[in-house]
Design a protein around this motif. Structure first.
Motif, mmCIF file in Angstrom:
data_model
loop_
_atom_site.group_PDB
_atom_site.id
_atom_site.type_symbol
_atom_site.label_atom_id
_atom_site.label_comp_id
_atom_site.label_asym_id
_atom_site.label_seq_id
_atom_site.Cartn_x
_atom_site.Cartn_y
_atom_site.Cartn_z
ATOM 1 N N UNK A 5 1.885 48.338 19.451
ATOM 2 C CA UNK A 5 3.297 48.034 19.267
ATOM 3 C C UNK A 5 4.197 48.850 20.193
ATOM 4 N N UNK A 6 3.755 50.023 20.570
ATOM 5 C CA UNK A 6 4.566 50.891 21.417
ATOM 6 C C UNK A 6 3.805 51.186 22.709
ATOM 7 N N UNK A 7 4.256 50.615 23.846
ATOM 8 C CA UNK A 7 3.574 50.893 25.112
ATOM 9 C C UNK A 7 3.647 52.388 25.453
ATOM 10 N N UNK A 8 2.588 52.885 26.094
ATOM 11 C CA UNK A 8 2.646 54.299 26.487
ATOM 12 C C UNK A 8 3.545 54.466 27.700
ATOM 13 N N UNK A 9 3.864 55.698 28.002
ATOM 14 C CA UNK A 9 4.804 55.985 29.095
ATOM 15 C C UNK A 9 4.294 55.472 30.433
ATOM 16 N N UNK A 10 2.990 55.592 30.669
ATOM 17 C CA UNK A 10 2.449 55.131 31.950
ATOM 18 C C UNK A 10 2.679 53.631 32.152
ATOM 19 N N UNK A 11 2.475 52.851 31.101
ATOM 20 C CA UNK A 11 2.676 51.406 31.197
ATOM 21 C C UNK A 11 4.157 51.102 31.398
ATOM 22 N N UNK A 12 5.017 51.800 30.687
ATOM 23 C CA UNK A 12 6.462 51.586 30.832
ATOM 24 C C UNK A 12 6.935 51.935 32.235
ATOM 25 N N UNK A 13 6.444 53.043 32.767
ATOM 26 C CA UNK A 13 6.819 53.436 34.129
ATOM 27 C C UNK A 13 6.285 52.436 35.152
ATOM 28 N N UNK A 14 5.062 51.980 34.950
ATOM 29 C CA UNK A 14 4.470 50.984 35.853
ATOM 30 C C UNK A 14 5.293 49.698 35.829
ATOM 31 N N UNK A 15 5.684 49.233 34.643
ATOM 32 C CA UNK A 15 6.518 48.042 34.525
ATOM 33 C C UNK A 15 7.823 48.230 35.282
ATOM 34 N N UNK A 16 8.443 49.382 35.134
ATOM 35 C CA UNK A 16 9.703 49.652 35.821
ATOM 36 C C UNK A 16 9.523 49.571 37.337
ATOM 37 N N UNK A 17 8.473 50.164 37.851
ATOM 38 C CA UNK A 17 8.213 50.162 39.296
ATOM 39 C C UNK A 17 7.927 48.740 39.782
ATOM 40 N N UNK A 18 7.069 48.008 39.073
ATOM 41 C CA UNK A 18 6.712 46.647 39.474
ATOM 42 C C UNK A 18 7.946 45.742 39.433
ATOM 43 N N UNK A 19 8.748 45.871 38.382
ATOM 44 C CA UNK A 19 9.964 45.073 38.263
ATOM 45 C C UNK A 19 10.935 45.401 39.401
ATOM 46 N N UNK A 20 11.085 46.666 39.720
ATOM 47 C CA UNK A 20 11.974 47.078 40.813
ATOM 48 C C UNK A 20 11.507 46.536 42.158
ATOM 49 N N UNK A 21 10.211 46.612 42.406
ATOM 50 C CA UNK A 21 9.671 46.110 43.672
ATOM 51 C C UNK A 21 9.804 44.592 43.766
ATOM 52 N N UNK A 22 9.553 43.903 42.656
ATOM 53 C CA UNK A 22 9.685 42.442 42.661
ATOM 54 C C UNK A 22 11.132 42.052 42.924
ATOM 55 N N UNK A 23 12.065 42.724 42.265
ATOM 56 C CA UNK A 23 13.491 42.442 42.472
ATOM 57 C C UNK A 23 13.862 42.661 43.936
ATOM 58 N N UNK A 24 13.450 43.781 44.488
ATOM 59 C CA UNK A 24 13.784 44.104 45.877
ATOM 60 C C UNK A 24 13.206 43.059 46.831
ATOM 61 N N UNK A 25 11.970 42.663 46.618
ATOM 62 C CA UNK A 25 11.331 41.679 47.477
ATOM 63 C C UNK A 25 12.051 40.330 47.413
ATOM 64 N N UNK A 26 12.345 39.871 46.208
ATOM 65 C CA UNK A 26 13.033 38.592 46.039
ATOM 66 C C UNK A 26 14.441 38.633 46.623
ATOM 67 N N UNK A 27 15.161 39.713 46.361
ATOM 68 C CA UNK A 27 16.527 39.827 46.876
ATOM 69 C C UNK A 27 16.557 39.931 48.392
ATOM 70 N N UNK A 28 15.578 40.623 48.972
ATOM 71 C CA UNK A 28 15.519 40.696 50.440
ATOM 72 C C UNK A 28 15.385 39.305 51.047
ATOM 73 N N UNK A 29 14.523 38.474 50.460
ATOM 74 C CA UNK A 29 14.333 37.112 50.963
ATOM 75 C C UNK A 29 15.588 36.275 50.757
ATOM 76 N N UNK A 30 16.198 36.390 49.591
ATOM 77 C CA UNK A 30 17.415 35.615 49.304
ATOM 78 C C UNK A 30 18.555 36.045 50.226
ATOM 79 N N UNK A 31 18.708 37.356 50.429
ATOM 80 C CA UNK A 31 19.789 37.845 51.301
ATOM 81 C C UNK A 31 19.551 37.454 52.757
ATOM 82 N N UNK A 32 18.308 37.433 53.177
ATOM 83 C CA UNK A 32 18.000 36.993 54.546
ATOM 84 C C UNK A 32 18.449 35.548 54.729
ATOM 85 N N UNK A 33 18.200 34.710 53.728
ATOM 86 C CA UNK A 33 18.619 33.314 53.798
ATOM 87 C C UNK A 33 20.145 33.213 53.858
#
Length: 148
Positions: A5-33
């Motif tokens: 029920x409660x993710x550990x800190x490592x999983x939460x931090x990993x999610x934050x990093x993955x979400x940040x990288x995905x956002x940056x990648x998608x926004x870079x492509x959208x802004x390039x367009x």
């Protein structure tokens, strides 16, 4: 609560990093367009609001795309000088100034927006429609939880 029920800190931090990288990648492509179409992301956002909503008070546009009033004024000036939008004074309240697309602005967005939407759809196409709906639901929940 159990570990399920409660993710550990490592999983939460990993999610934050993955979400940040995905956002940056998608926004870079959208802004390039956006830039390939001769517009800054802020200019594109303003045009997109006006394209979808029509004549809109400038202050409301700033709130919708999260721009400060100074940045908004700068971008409105640039779009006006390009002939893509015009300012219209409110007849009811002289303090209110609307922005609206010109014929040239509407023609430009009629041309570029469908292609931009197709590129966004292509980026999201790595997920099925059901996965996209689930991602929307989870990200909304995450955003509401992060607002506390």
């Amino acid at each position: 609560m159990t570990d399920n029920q409660t993710p550990n800190k490592d999983v939460s931090l990993k999610l934050f990093v993955v979400l940040s990288k995905a956002y940056r990648s998608l926004m870079d492509k959208a802004m390039r367009d956006m830039r390939d179409n001769g517009l800054s992301p802020s200019e594109f956002g303003i045009l997109e609001v006006l394209y979808a909503k029509g004549r809109t008070p400038i202050q409301q546009i700033a709130g919708k795309i999260l721009l400060t009033s100074g940045t908004m004024t700068y971008n409105i000036d640039k779009l006006e000088s390009k002939g893509l939008i015009r300012r219209v004074l409110s007849k009811e309240d002289r303090r209110v100034v609307f922005a609206e697309l010109t014929g040239q602005g509407e023609a430009l967005f009629d041309d570029i927006f469908p292609r931009h939407a197709d590129k966004i759809q292509g980026m999201m196409g790595v997920l099925t429609e059901n996965e996209q709906q689930e991602a929307i639901r989870l990200l909304k929940r995450l955003g509401k939880g992060g607002a506390d």
